[in-house]
Write an enzyme that holds these catalytic residues in place. Structure first.
Site, PDB file in Angstrom:
ATOM      1  N   ILE A 102       5.870   2.878   5.860  1.00  0.00           N
ATOM      2  CA  ILE A 102       6.293   1.487   6.007  1.00  0.00           C
ATOM      3  C   ILE A 102       6.352   0.804   4.644  1.00  0.00           C
ATOM      4  CG2 ILE A 102       5.601  -0.773   6.872  1.00  0.00           C
ATOM      5  CD1 ILE A 102       4.699   0.592   9.437  1.00  0.00           C
ATOM      6  N   GLY A 161      -9.133  -2.922   1.841  1.00  0.00           N
ATOM      7  CA  GLY A 161      -8.774  -4.214   1.266  1.00  0.00           C
ATOM      8  C   GLY A 161      -7.931  -5.089   2.171  1.00  0.00           C
ATOM      9  N   GLY A 197       2.294   4.837   2.171  1.00  0.00           N
ATOM     10  CA  GLY A 197       2.779   5.216   3.487  1.00  0.00           C
ATOM     11  C   GLY A 197       4.242   4.888   3.691  1.00  0.00           C
ATOM     12  N   GLY A 254       0.799  -1.215   0.000  1.00  0.00           N
ATOM     13  CA  GLY A 254       0.000   0.000   0.000  1.00  0.00           C
ATOM     14  C   GLY A 254       0.830   1.262   0.000  1.00  0.00           C
ATOM     15  N   GLU A 303      -4.127  -3.674  -4.840  1.00  0.00           N
ATOM     16  CA  GLU A 303      -5.185  -2.712  -5.140  1.00  0.00           C
ATOM     17  C   GLU A 303      -4.603  -1.344  -5.469  1.00  0.00           C
ATOM     18  OE1 GLU A 303      -7.820  -2.346  -1.837  1.00  0.00           O
ATOM     19  OE2 GLU A 303      -6.232  -2.048  -0.368  1.00  0.00           O
TER      20      GLU A 303
END
Length: 614
Positions: free
Chosen positions: A213, A330, A211, A209, A232
């Site tokens: 991290i 998700g 961000g 995703g 996604e």
């Protein structure tokens, strides 16, 4: 552009009380919505259904509360978050993969979908561009579709097109896509990224995703090979891996050769890359986020974050207590899909603390009002800057010990005390320092023996059952050689004592064979500090089938290095005289035989260079 931008007659398109959907993520038709706001006239009480909208979200500000009421399916941005907190907006939790059916099944029937598209091609098809996600379903389900045609919108391939005949009203306006610059990384975040990357095998397919991290994870995946992408969200971090050839999708088992995504957010560089790129497939959320489709990728690795994790493994990621912060999204779709995948790994990664280290994010119980997004049965690994907690197949007690191990050290004793209040933890279970910094920044080292890969790492409290299994694998001869007797039992209490080692004083290392969540101890090496002599006593034992491969030699070498760095003067060992292989290992490492009072036992000593005799 050829068409001229004119205001729409919104009184003909909408009526008071309508429910409308607006495009999401980086595909928010901002100028179209501005036109609606400017020309709403007598319209009021229009319900806006949305996901994250990378925009100013001005429609959710207090001045427009009589015109709009927002119902967000994922909370993103301060304006939306504040509107939800103040009751001017609603939050509806739902899995990303289930959202399209809310529209198509009439649970949230849509009067209109306000979307942004690219100019039509020669066949009359507009592309949904950088966000297909649930926009595709909304456009199919809505009574009318109103599209902002934006020449800055990339044309993406996959299932990303809508024909001009399926659009009821056009608003022509050029709008630069919003950009997200890659975040700056701190040392803690980089460590988390490094740990996560170690769980990703060459040839795996990843979901990742946005961000800090996730940016750190992509940085530390740069030396991997043949990764696939089924995600996604496509970001600049993933783009960097594609550019380097790390993500090439060659070994994918679902959509081989193609990166699969649902939407992208990042810099203009990313938007330019996906424009007319046949190697990137944009598909609807019900397809990309389907756990069944996700699981069709072998070695699928899902990487998500959390707000807090309790000691049973429950994941809170959409709320901070009673305050709703984000959404379900998700995370569950991909966690479930990865767990169903052959060789898959669902991972939750988060910093161990919040609010400048004053609050632990590994908690004995979730905060009042907080909701569990991902259940304790979904996640295989939880990663912090202090390591990797493996939860799959672990009992509640074992999970607690694993999670305490990766919590911040200053909270570990408190967490153990708290968990005793609600779950059975034996009195002899203690929380001791488990880190061995001398093994390097990630706390373990990868080894290869005869072409097989192993890890050398500290024993820790969650190894209690593994150590029992290791003990009961030994023959009587091995037990006699190691313990100078033949013990017949390794009780739970005894095993717990042996793995609850204060690694800052004594030392207990093991070599393990690890495949996913399956871990088997192959060898153990220890030393016990003798403070008054500034020395230590050393011993080790190896599983019989692996003896002779050099594991004992490597364990002893690590222990010598650690003892040297800790300033010990010497190391000692007592070995049965008939144990020729162990004697050879010690003597090859520089240990010297000295006089022993027991003729059945050989006393050996290593004077650490530069320390001299005691």
């Amino acid at each position: 552009m050829a068409q001229k931008t004119i205001s729409l007659n919104w009184q003909q398109l909408l009526k008071s009380g309508s429910r409308i959907f607006i495009g999401s993520h980086a595909a928010v038709p901002t100028l179209l919505i501005d036109d609606l706001i400017a020309n709403a006239k007598s319209l009021h009480d229009i319900e806006i259904v949305q996901l994250v909208t990378f925009s100013d979200n001005r429609w959710a500000s207090p001045e427009f509360q009589h015109l709009f009421k927002v119902n967000t399916l994922f909370i993103g941005g301060h304006t939306i978050r504040q509107a939800v907190a103040e009751g001017r907006a609603d939050y509806t939790p739902c899995f990303m993969t289930d959202i399209p059916a809310l529209f198509t099944d009439g649970i949230l029937p849509l009067d209109a979908a306000l979307i942004m598209v690219s100019p039509a091609d020669e066949h009359g098809y507009h592309s949904l561009g950088v966000a297909v996600d649930v926009i595709s379903a909304a456009a199919k389900a809505a009574k009318i579709v109103i599209a902002q045609v934006n020449p800055a919108m990339p044309t993406t391939y996959g299932q990303s097109f809508i024909h001009k005949d399926d659009i009821d009203a056009f608003f022509y306006a050029e709008q630069a896509l919003p950009e997200i610059e890659p975040p700056e990384l701190d040392a803690r975040t980089e460590r988390i990224g490094q740990y996560v990357s170690l769980l990703v095998e060459d040839g795996a397919t990843i979901q990742i995703g946005v961000g800090k991290i996730c940016a750190a994870v992509t940085r530390y995946l740069s030396n991997h090979k043949d990764l696939g992408l089924h995600t996604e969200l496509l970001t600049d971090g993933a783009l960097d891996l594609i550019k380097k050839g790390v993500i090439n999708n060659r070994r994918k088992t679902f959509h081989p050769g193609k990166s699969v995504t649902s939407f992208c957010m990042g810099t203009k560089r990313l938007y330019d890359f996906v424009d007319k790129n046949p190697h990137i497939g944009f598909y609807p959320s019900e397809y990309v986020n389907s756990p069944i489709n996700i699981a069709r990728n072998d070695r699928m690795v899902s990487i998500n974050s959390a707000i807090e994790v309790d000691l049973t493994g429950q994941i809170v990621s959409d709320s901070i207590g009673h305050m709703f912060y984000s959404g379900v999204g998700g995370q569950v779709d991909f966690s479930r899909g990865a767990s169903m995948s052959q060789g898959g790994k669902p991972i939750i990664a988060l910093p161990s603390t919040a609010k400048n280290g004053t609050i632990s994010r590994i908690v004995p119980h979730i905060k009042e009002g907080a909701g569990v997004v991902t259940t304790r049965a979904h996640v295989h690994y939880v990663v912090t800057e202090f390591g990797v907690a493996s939860l799959r197949g672990k009992s509640i007690r074992e999970r607690a010990l694993e999670l305490i191990r990766v919590a911040h050290p200053k909270f570990r004793n408190q967490l153990l005390a708290e968990v005793r209040k609600n779950y059975w933890v034996p009195h002899y279970q203690l929380q001791t320092p488990v880190d061995v910094p001398e093994l390097g920044p990630v706390g373990f080292k990868e080894l290869t023996f005869n072409g097989e890969k192993f890890d050398i790492r500290p024993l820790n409290p969650s190894d209690e059952r593994r150590l029992q299994e290791f003990f009961y694998s030994h023959t009587k001869e091995t037990l006699q050689m190691r313990y100078n007797s033949v013990p017949t039992q390794m009780s739970r209490e005894k095993s717990c004592t042996l793995v609850s080692v204060d690694q800052s004083k004594d030392l207990a290392l093991c070599i393990v064979k690890q495949k996913g969540s399956v871990v088997e101890i192959q060898a153990v090496g220890r030393y016990y500090l003798i403070p008054n002599e500034n020395s230590c006593e050393v011993a080790f034992v190896t599983r019989e089938v692996l003896q002779g491969r050099g594991m004992a030699k490597r364990l002893l070498a690590e222990m010598i290095n650690i003892a040297t760095s800790r300033g010990l003067n010497s190391m000692q060992a007592f070995v049965r005289s008939e144990n020729k292989p162990m004697l050879k290992v010690f003597e090859n490492a520089g240990f010297v035989r000295l006089k022993s009072d027991d003729p059945t036992e050989v006393y050996l000593k290593l004077t650490i260079p530069g320390k001299g005799e005691n």
